[in-house]
Design a protein around this motif. Structure first.
Motif, mmCIF file in Angstrom:
data_model
loop_
_atom_site.group_PDB
_atom_site.id
_atom_site.type_symbol
_atom_site.label_atom_id
_atom_site.label_comp_id
_atom_site.label_asym_id
_atom_site.label_seq_id
_atom_site.Cartn_x
_atom_site.Cartn_y
_atom_site.Cartn_z
ATOM 1 N N UNK A 25 30.222 54.350 30.287
ATOM 2 C CA UNK A 25 30.135 54.256 28.942
ATOM 3 C C UNK A 25 29.868 52.808 28.539
ATOM 4 N N UNK A 26 30.030 51.882 29.742
ATOM 5 C CA UNK A 26 29.754 50.279 29.489
ATOM 6 C C UNK A 26 30.857 49.606 28.853
ATOM 7 N N UNK A 27 32.101 50.110 29.115
ATOM 8 C CA UNK A 27 33.525 49.652 28.415
ATOM 9 C C UNK A 27 33.712 48.079 29.278
ATOM 10 N N UNK A 28 33.308 48.019 30.440
ATOM 11 C CA UNK A 28 33.813 46.793 31.190
ATOM 12 C C UNK A 28 32.522 45.757 31.056
ATOM 13 N N UNK A 33 34.786 36.379 32.110
ATOM 14 C CA UNK A 33 34.822 36.490 33.448
ATOM 15 C C UNK A 33 34.276 37.443 34.338
ATOM 16 N N UNK A 34 33.516 38.160 33.619
ATOM 17 C CA UNK A 34 32.946 39.256 34.730
ATOM 18 C C UNK A 34 31.890 38.470 35.492
ATOM 19 N N UNK A 35 32.107 38.843 36.886
ATOM 20 C CA UNK A 35 31.180 38.441 38.042
ATOM 21 C C UNK A 35 31.900 37.061 38.781
ATOM 22 N N UNK A 36 32.878 36.698 38.246
ATOM 23 C CA UNK A 36 33.420 35.422 38.559
ATOM 24 C C UNK A 36 34.614 35.705 39.608
ATOM 25 N N UNK A 37 35.042 35.131 40.441
ATOM 26 C CA UNK A 37 36.319 35.179 41.191
ATOM 27 C C UNK A 37 37.434 35.047 40.387
ATOM 28 N N UNK A 38 38.321 35.942 40.803
ATOM 29 C CA UNK A 38 39.691 35.770 40.309
ATOM 30 C C UNK A 38 40.488 34.732 40.429
ATOM 31 N N UNK A 39 41.033 34.138 39.370
ATOM 32 C CA UNK A 39 41.569 32.573 39.604
ATOM 33 C C UNK A 39 42.912 32.591 40.539
ATOM 34 N N UNK A 40 43.019 31.960 41.281
ATOM 35 C CA UNK A 40 44.425 31.796 41.957
ATOM 36 C C UNK A 40 44.575 33.100 42.811
ATOM 37 N N UNK A 41 43.592 33.726 43.353
ATOM 38 C CA UNK A 41 43.798 34.953 44.022
ATOM 39 C C UNK A 41 44.785 34.550 45.404
ATOM 40 N N UNK A 42 44.325 33.387 46.059
ATOM 41 C CA UNK A 42 45.114 33.227 47.359
ATOM 42 C C UNK A 42 46.557 32.800 46.875
#
Length: 132
Positions: A25-28, A33-42
Motif C-alpha cells: 500500500x506504500x505506507x513505508x 531516513x528511508x534508504x539510510x543506515x540505522x544510526x549507532x547500529x554498532x
C-alpha cells in the motif's frame, strides 16, 4: 493495524503478512531516513546506549566516582612527571599526587576500590633521566 490474528494462523506469518500488505500500500514510502543506515547500529549491544546518547545530545557529562577520578589524575600526573622540563618539577608532580593517594588510602573514597599505591619518586625520576 487493528485487525486481529485469525485463529490457527501462525503469529509470525500473520505479522509478515501485515508488513507485506503495508509495503504494498506504500505506507513505508515516505518514512524519514528511508534508504539510510540505522544510526549507532554498532552500539546496539551496549545496554546504556540510550543514556549515553541522551547525555551527548544534551551536552551533559557524568562525573567519575572519586576513586576513578584519582586513578585518572595519577595516570596524568605520571605522564606529566615523565615529560617535565626539570628533575625538580618531576619530583614535585610525583610528590603532590603521592600526597593525594596517601590521603585517599587513609580516609577512603567512595566508588570502586582505589587499587592505587603511591609512586616510587626515585624510580620515576630515574625514568625521567633515562628519557633525557
Amino acid at each position: 493495524m487493528t485487525e486481529r490474528r485469525p485463529l490457527g494462523m501462525q503469529f509470525e506469518s500473520w505479522i509478515d503478512r501485515q508488513i507485506r500488505e503495508a509495503e504494498e500500500r506504500g505506507e513505508f514510502d515516505d518514512l524519514p531516513g528511508k534508504g539510510k543506515p540505522l544510526p549507532d547500529r554498532n552500539e546496539a549491544t551496549d545496554e546504556l546506549w540510550w543514556i549515553k546518547q541522551k547525555l551527548e545530545s544534551e551536552h551533559l557529562s557524568m562525573p567519575l566516582p572519586p576513586t576513578l577520578a584519582l586513578r585518572k589524575e595519577a595516570e596524568q600526573a605520571l605522564a606529566d612527571a615523565l615529560g617535565a622540563r626539570t628533575e625538580a618539577e618531576a619530583r614535585r608532580i610525583v610528590e603532590e599526587i603521592n600526597a593525594r593517594i596517601r590521603e585517599a588510602i587513609r580516609t577512603g573514597l567512595s566508588g570502586p576500590p582505589l587499587n592505587l599505591m603511591p609512586f616510587d619518586v626515585e624510580r620515576v625520576v630515574s625514568d625521567w633521566r633515562r628519557a633525557r
